[in-house]
Design an enzyme around this catalytic site. Structure first.
Site, PDB file in Angstrom:
ATOM      1  N   ASP A  82       0.937  -1.113   0.105  1.00 15.65           N
ATOM      2  CA  ASP A  82       0.133  -0.005   0.026  1.00 15.65           C
ATOM      3  C   ASP A  82       0.721   1.352   0.171  1.00 15.65           C
ATOM      4  O   ASP A  82       1.894   1.249   0.728  1.00 15.65           O
ATOM      5  CB  ASP A  82      -0.847  -0.134   1.405  1.00 15.65           C
ATOM      6  CG  ASP A  82      -1.927   0.838   1.354  1.00 15.65           C
ATOM      7  OD1 ASP A  82      -2.498   1.310   0.147  1.00 15.65           O
ATOM      8  OD2 ASP A  82      -2.464   1.158   2.274  1.00 15.65           O
ATOM      9  N   SER A 212     -12.928   4.357   4.446  1.00 20.53           N
ATOM     10  CA  SER A 212     -13.474   3.956   5.793  1.00 20.53           C
ATOM     11  C   SER A 212     -14.840   4.730   5.956  1.00 20.53           C
ATOM     12  O   SER A 212     -14.902   5.615   5.699  1.00 20.53           O
ATOM     13  CB  SER A 212     -12.569   3.970   7.084  1.00 20.53           C
ATOM     14  OG  SER A 212     -11.674   2.943   7.060  1.00 20.53           O
TER      15      SER A 212
HETATM   16  P1  13P Z   1      -9.036   5.022   5.477  1.00 23.50           P
HETATM   17  O1  13P Z   1      -7.982   5.700   6.435  1.00 23.50           O
HETATM   18  O2  13P Z   1     -10.300   5.651   5.088  1.00 23.50           O
HETATM   19  O3  13P Z   1      -9.214   3.621   6.147  1.00 23.50           O
HETATM   20  O4  13P Z   1      -8.243   4.592   4.178  1.00 23.50           O
HETATM   21  C1  13P Z   1      -7.087   3.514   4.018  1.00 23.50           C
HETATM   22  C2  13P Z   1      -6.505   3.605   3.053  1.00 23.50           C
HETATM   23  O5  13P Z   1      -6.557   4.191   1.713  1.00 23.50           O
HETATM   24  C3  13P Z   1      -5.294   2.714   2.786  1.00 23.50           C
HETATM   25  O6  13P Z   1      -4.674   2.869   1.559  1.00 23.50           O
HETATM   26  O1  G3H Z   2      -3.228   5.009   3.537  1.00 27.20           O
HETATM   27  C1  G3H Z   2      -2.624   4.714   4.533  1.00 27.20           C
HETATM   28  C2  G3H Z   2      -2.946   3.560   5.325  1.00 27.20           C
HETATM   29  O2  G3H Z   2      -4.123   3.879   6.417  1.00 27.20           O
HETATM   30  C3  G3H Z   2      -1.895   2.974   6.268  1.00 27.20           C
HETATM   31  O3  G3H Z   2      -1.550   3.630   7.435  1.00 27.20           O
HETATM   32  O4  G3H Z   2       0.913   4.319   6.896  1.00 27.20           O
HETATM   33  O5  G3H Z   2      -0.104   4.378   9.346  1.00 27.20           O
HETATM   34  O6  G3H Z   2       0.240   2.046   8.284  1.00 27.20           O
HETATM   35  P1  G3H Z   2       0.049   3.496   7.826  1.00 27.20           P
HETATM   36 ZN    ZN Z   3      -4.463   4.986   0.799  1.00 22.99          ZN
END
Ligand code: 13P
Ligand code: G3H
Ligand code: ZN
Length: 307
Positions: A82, A212
């Site tokens: 991600d 979310s």
């Molecule tokens: P949220 O913060 O809305 O859960 O989004 C998560 C996300 O886009 C991770 O890449």
């Molecule tokens: O988009 C980001 C995700 O919510 C991951 O968050 O970088 O704090 O693990 P993080």
């Molecule tokens: Zn994201």
């Protein structure tokens, strides 16, 4: 092995009008809770790892846990990076066996985003790995991107970007944002823009980050047990359902799982103050992740029974 790439999952999602949930993992309990939910609902699912999660757990741990799960789980699932901020982290995840990576050059000038994405695509495709890229910027904080205001994805640029970068799927900005405080006023997503993007990019799976819902009942449980989460608001589920039947094939959810875990653990620790066996409250956290993910699959994503 049920660890797979996203190609066939997204093809089915596009054809049948559902979305695959992409949930962030940080530890054993989130991996197990998400995969159990996906098995319960016979749904495909994506486990995604941020740079922060990889740093927290250690490079090998999360994908080794996922490998362990793969021997037991009977539904197809994807292991995805991600918000990869640069070529090196994408390469490292590809070398480790991730089946999909995101290169997030959304903060870069257009031509630089194309060049960086192209470089990752060349390395990934030679190894059969899927590449998600991002064009446009979400408001709020991203790991690699800090922007006060969102810049919605421009359809002309998107068409050029996909053709020139060779990416497989595209994360777009249509009004969502990361974290627990998404909308100060009414929650609005730009569905007209989404329709145009889908027309201009036929067959290209689109990705919705920042999806979310920030369920108010979960926030209330957190706050009733000593938490102080203020001003929290998410994307209403009706909007997400509308997105899930469109060309959006992947919907990213992290914040709601954080809230689910926190609500469950806070509840155990405040209602049963004698408990000091971490397995008791970690198991409650895992169960809470499982029921949150089951709810998303059944009532939001439409992916139940699609495995
Ligand atoms: P949220 O913060 O809305 O859960 O989004 C998560 C996300 O886009 C991770 O890449
Ligand atoms: O988009 C980001 C995700 O919510 C991951 O968050 O970088 O704090 O693990 P993080
Ligand atoms: Zn994201």
């Amino acid at each position: 092995m049920s660890l797979t790439g996203p190609r066939s999952l997204f093809a089915k999602a596009l054809e049948e009008g559902f979305a695959v949930g992409a949930f962030n993992i940080n530890n054993m309990e989130t991996v197990q809770g998400i995969l159990q939910a996906a098995e319960d609902e016979r749904s495909p699912v994506i486990l995604q790892v941020s740079k922060g999660a990889r740093g927290y757990a250690g490079r090998a741990y999360l994908h080794k846990m996922v490998e362990a799960a793969s021997a037991e789980i009977g539904i197809p699932f994807v292991l995805h990076l991600d918000h990869g901020a640069d070529f090196d982290i994408c390469k490292s995840c590809i070398d480790d066996g991730f089946t999909s990576v995101m290169i997030d050059g959304s903060h870069l000038p257009f031509e630089e985003n194309i060049a960086l994405t192209r470089r990752v695509v060349e390395y990934a495709h030679e190894r059969g790995v899927w590449v998600e890229a991002e064009l446009g910027r979400l408001a709020g904080m991203e790991e690699a991107v800090s922007s006060r205001e969102s810049v919605y994805t421009d359809p002309d640029e998107a068409e050029m970007f996909v053709a020139r970068s060779g990416c497989d799927s595209l994360a777009i900005a249509i009004g969502t944002s990361h974290g627990a405080c998404k909308f100060a006023g009414e929650a609005i997503l730009d569905f007209k823009r989404l329709d145009v993007l889908a027309q201009r990019l036929p067959g290209v799976p689109l990705v919705l980050h920042g999806a979310s819902s920030v369920p108010q009942d979960t926030v209330a449980v957190v706050n009733a047990h000593g938490g102080a989460v203020a001003g929290a608001s998410g994307v209403p589920e009706e909007l997400l359902k509308r997105a899930a039947v469109s060309a959006i094939c992947k919907i990213n959810i992290d914040t709601d799982l954080r809230l689910a875990v926190t609500a469950a653990i806070r509840t155990v620790l405040t209602e049963e103050p004698g408990v000091f066996d971490p397995r008791i409250y970690f198991a409650a956290g895992r169960e809470s992740v499982r029921s949150m993910v089951r709810h998303k699959i059944r009532d939001v994503l439409g992916s139940a029974g699609k495995a």
